[in-house]
Design a protein around this motif. Structure first.
Motif, mmCIF file in Angstrom:
data_model
loop_
_atom_site.group_PDB
_atom_site.id
_atom_site.type_symbol
_atom_site.label_atom_id
_atom_site.label_comp_id
_atom_site.label_asym_id
_atom_site.label_seq_id
_atom_site.Cartn_x
_atom_site.Cartn_y
_atom_site.Cartn_z
ATOM 1 N N ASP A 310 0.808 -1.220 0.000
ATOM 2 C CA ASP A 310 0.000 0.000 0.000
ATOM 3 C C ASP A 310 0.842 1.271 0.000
ATOM 4 O O ASP A 310 0.295 2.376 0.107
ATOM 5 C CB ASP A 310 -0.915 0.018 1.240
ATOM 6 C CG ASP A 310 -1.899 -1.137 1.239
ATOM 7 O OD1 ASP A 310 -2.272 -1.582 0.134
ATOM 8 O OD2 ASP A 310 -2.275 -1.600 2.334
ATOM 9 N N PHE A 311 2.168 1.142 -0.117
ATOM 10 C CA PHE A 311 3.011 2.336 -0.083
ATOM 11 C C PHE A 311 2.809 3.163 -1.350
ATOM 12 O O PHE A 311 2.867 2.639 -2.466
ATOM 13 C CB PHE A 311 4.482 1.940 0.058
ATOM 14 C CG PHE A 311 5.394 3.122 0.218
ATOM 15 C CD1 PHE A 311 5.518 3.762 1.442
ATOM 16 C CD2 PHE A 311 6.110 3.616 -0.861
ATOM 17 C CE1 PHE A 311 6.349 4.858 1.590
ATOM 18 C CE2 PHE A 311 6.945 4.713 -0.727
ATOM 19 C CZ PHE A 311 7.067 5.342 0.511
ATOM 20 N N LEU A 312 2.565 4.459 -1.165
ATOM 21 C CA LEU A 312 2.291 5.363 -2.285
ATOM 22 C C LEU A 312 3.368 6.434 -2.385
ATOM 23 O O LEU A 312 3.470 7.301 -1.510
ATOM 24 C CB LEU A 312 0.933 6.040 -2.102
ATOM 25 C CG LEU A 312 -0.293 5.135 -2.077
ATOM 26 C CD1 LEU A 312 -1.543 5.946 -1.749
ATOM 27 C CD2 LEU A 312 -0.456 4.428 -3.420
ATOM 28 N N PRO A 313 4.216 6.393 -3.422
ATOM 29 C CA PRO A 313 5.193 7.475 -3.616
ATOM 30 C C PRO A 313 4.484 8.817 -3.759
ATOM 31 O O PRO A 313 3.414 8.912 -4.378
ATOM 32 C CB PRO A 313 5.890 7.082 -4.919
ATOM 33 C CG PRO A 313 5.694 5.599 -5.017
ATOM 34 C CD PRO A 313 4.345 5.330 -4.420
ATOM 35 N N GLY A 314 5.051 9.857 -3.160
ATOM 36 C CA GLY A 314 4.459 11.187 -3.200
ATOM 37 C C GLY A 314 3.552 11.478 -2.027
ATOM 38 O O GLY A 314 3.204 12.633 -1.779
ATOM 39 N N SER A 315 3.122 10.435 -1.303
ATOM 40 C CA SER A 315 2.288 10.625 -0.116
ATOM 41 C C SER A 315 3.160 10.568 1.135
ATOM 42 O O SER A 315 4.174 9.871 1.175
ATOM 43 C CB SER A 315 1.210 9.539 -0.020
ATOM 44 O OG SER A 315 0.278 9.678 -1.063
ATOM 45 N N LEU A 316 2.741 11.325 2.140
ATOM 46 C CA LEU A 316 3.455 11.365 3.407
ATOM 47 C C LEU A 316 2.843 10.306 4.332
ATOM 48 O O LEU A 316 1.718 10.449 4.787
ATOM 49 C CB LEU A 316 3.333 12.760 4.027
ATOM 50 C CG LEU A 316 4.384 13.167 5.062
ATOM 51 C CD1 LEU A 316 5.783 13.131 4.454
ATOM 52 C CD2 LEU A 316 4.081 14.567 5.594
ATOM 53 N N HIS A 317 3.589 9.235 4.569
ATOM 54 C CA HIS A 317 3.127 8.153 5.441
ATOM 55 C C HIS A 317 3.507 8.496 6.879
ATOM 56 O O HIS A 317 4.664 8.853 7.150
ATOM 57 C CB HIS A 317 3.745 6.818 5.014
ATOM 58 C CG HIS A 317 3.335 6.389 3.642
ATOM 59 N ND1 HIS A 317 3.749 7.044 2.495
ATOM 60 C CD2 HIS A 317 2.538 5.379 3.208
ATOM 61 C CE1 HIS A 317 3.231 6.453 1.429
ATOM 62 N NE2 HIS A 317 2.491 5.436 1.838
ATOM 63 N N VAL A 318 2.558 8.357 7.790
ATOM 64 C CA VAL A 318 2.753 8.813 9.162
ATOM 65 C C VAL A 318 2.585 7.647 10.127
ATOM 66 O O VAL A 318 1.583 6.926 10.090
ATOM 67 C CB VAL A 318 1.740 9.924 9.535
ATOM 68 C CG1 VAL A 318 2.067 10.494 10.910
ATOM 69 C CG2 VAL A 318 1.727 11.021 8.483
#
Length: 570
Positions: A310-318
């Motif tokens: 589910d990792f999305l490049p460009g999104s900030l994962h917190v």
């Protein structure tokens, strides 16, 4: 059959009482009690909702009931309970094993005054606390709550052991640590975290990750050393009995499993890094048990996050959660704190633009937080600075603060920014922003003592109103300091570990030692044996501390350093 009467003590938010009441028939009467007063629960919407449900069902609710003095709470004609429940008792995070044993002992002694002739007492404990062969993992007897022995003081015997079934009471929410970062807490740690995330969310798409990862990384700590090689040397190691099924449940367990360990953090027998003095320790057979370490940083989870589907490049994962590190006893260092980790992946050709954008928005977010408690017309007393590191790719986040007086004006490191590439995503670059939420909260509210953030005293949370940030006002004025010196001879065959010396002082004093000062080094002119002398200063921030208590802790400290550090107190 006569109606059954059930008594519930130590209810925090009444979620167990509310859930249990839905499973009972009309002939069963429940009395739910808690130690707090109604005003203490007024700002907890979960407690309010549960209380409303209980009243609608006609359940009796009582406040201010001390479970160690039940006879004082109930008249003679209101006693004779068929069953008494006490779920996950605990005196507080810094209470330690001895005080919790005392709580159990007094509780059992109190139960016999209000229990029916063939009544039962049901106590739910975390894994390992009971000190019985049924506990998995099994702690050493002296490091457990010795539930059978404590029950015997009230005239009770252990007749059955069963796992606590969360499925039977699905709406039950154990209170305690869980309130720090999760709704509906108004704790400053959660407030500062939510505001920081919201500010950065204005610039980047957010993807919040639930911190359901294990607190205890398994033997392999390669993920940690890949991102931060310094953290592992400061990790807390915990000894568990050798049992594959036990260690597996701990390293891959549920959120509740992890919270059990966090709340009881101070109760474990903490070991040195097993890499140190390994030959001597192995010879002494100290490490015959399974060893796991409490995570010193959320960076241990980076690999799992960026490799996730589910990792999305460009999104900030917190990712937010508690971390643990051994550290020297200093005003702004803490052995346990809450960390938020921001993970951003992007095409490596866009590195400069993404990096500058993230740094700019992060500085803006931090400045907006630090300015909120300023009085009108005053200037910003804390300035944020990103300090470029010699490795040419990382930054540390410095704040020069004057909030705690001119004597405390210094650069405080509240976080770091790390950039990296991986062999798995060769076309991607990653940035990891790590923030110490506890230290940031101290700066924003002007809280001078980090220990205050962990207090159970309701007067602390009364300072914080949802939606507002106002300067913190301490409710403990002029707490006394107690100074004790200690000197000891070093073992010529073993290297003295000063970090471990500080760690033992923290554990023995339950974090009441606020300063350790090195005074002198002496070498005997004939034997050439070396002696060190240190000065310990004891002080609390939220409770009373007597000279007798300090003297007792100092005496225990002498015994502990002799056993654990192989020194000879003078």
């Amino acid at each position: 059959m006569a109606p059954r009467r059930l008594l519930l003590v130590g209810e925090g938010n009444f979620s167990f009482a509310a859930a249990l009441s839905e499973t009972l028939d009309a002939s069963t009467r429940v009395t739910a009690t808690c130690l707090q007063r109604p005003a203490d629960l007024a700002r907890d919407p979960v407690a309010g909702e549960n209380l409303q449900r209980l009243r609608e069902r006609g359940t009796e609710v009582r406040f201010g009931v001390d479970c160690t003095r039940l006879a004082d709470a109930f008249e003679l004609h209101h006693r004779e309970f068929d069953r008494i429940y006490f779920n996950f008792p605990h005196c507080g995070r810094k209470a330690g094993v001895a005080k919790n044993r005392e709580l159990l002992a007094k509780f059992f002694q109190s139960c016999k005054d209000v229990l029916a002739e063939e009544g039962e007492v049901h106590v739910a404990l975390c894994r390992g606390q009971g000190g019985t062969p049924a506990d998995k993992p099994t702690r050493e007897w002296h490091n457990s709550w010795q539930v059978v022995a404590m029950a015997a003081l009230g005239g009770f015997i252990l007749s059955d052991v069963r796992p606590f079934s969360c499925e039977a009471v699905p709406e039950y929410k154990c209170t305690g640590y869980r309130g720090f970062l999760e709704t509906p807490s108004c704790h400053p740690i959660r407030t500062i975290n939510e505001k920081l995330i919201a500010e950065l969310g204005k610039a980047f798409p957010l993807k919040r990750l639930k911190c359901s990862f294990p607190f205890l990384p398994e033997g392999s700590t390669s993920d940690l050393t890949s991102w931060n090689c310094d953290s592992l040397s400061a990790a807390f190691w915990i000894s568990l009995c050798e049992d594959n099924s036990n260690s597996e449940s701990l390293t891959g367990g549920t959120t509740q499993d992890m919270e059990d360990f966090l709340v009881l953090f101070s109760e474990f027998s903490l070991l040195k890094d097993p890499g140190r003095d390994s030959k001597e320790e192995a010879h002494e057979e100290i490490y015959v048990q399974t060893k796991v370490c409490l995570r010193p940083s959320l960076l241990v989870h980076v690999q799992a996050v960026i490799q996730g589907p589910d990792f999305l490049p460009g999104s900030l994962h917190v990712l937010s959660g508690p971390v643990f590190r051994k550290c020297h006893i200093l005003p702004f260092t803490m052995p346990a704190f809450h960390e938020t980790l921001f993970i951003l992946g992007f095409n490596k050709n866009l590195k400069d633009g993404y990096l500058q954008s993230l740094l700019d928005h992060l500085k803006g977010a931090l400045d907006s937080l630090l300015i909120q408690t300023l009085l009108e017309g005053s200037k910003l007393s804390s300035s944020v600075e990103f300090v470029f590191q010699p490795n040419g790719k990382d930054y540390i986040i410095n704040v020069k603060s004057h909030n705690f007086g001119s004597d405390c004006a210094k650069d405080l490191i509240i976080g770091s920014v790390t950039t990296s590439v991986t062999s798995i995503h060769k076309d991607q670059c990653f940035m990891f922003v790590s923030m110490n939420l506890d230290l940031l909260a101290m700066l924003v509210w002007g809280i001078s003592d980090w220990r205050m953030l962990w207090t159970f005293d309701h007067r602390f949370l009364k300072n914080f109103v949802p939606g507002k940030i106002e300067p913190f006002k301490s409710y403990s004025l002029y707490p006394p300091c107690y100074v004790h010196d200690i000197s000891f001879w070093l073992d010529e065959k073993k290297q003295f570990d000063e970090l471990e010396f500080h760690t033992v002082a923290r554990a023995v004093s339950q974090d009441t030692v606020i300063s350790i000062q090195f005074l002198s080094r002496f070498q005997h002119p004939k034997t050439r044996q070396v002696s060190l002398c240190y000065r310990l200063t004891y002080q609390t921030c939220d409770k009373a501390l007597t000279p007798h208590q300090v003297a007792s802790m100092q005496s225990q400290f002498r015994k502990e350093i002799q056993q654990r550090l192989h020194v000879i107190p003078r």
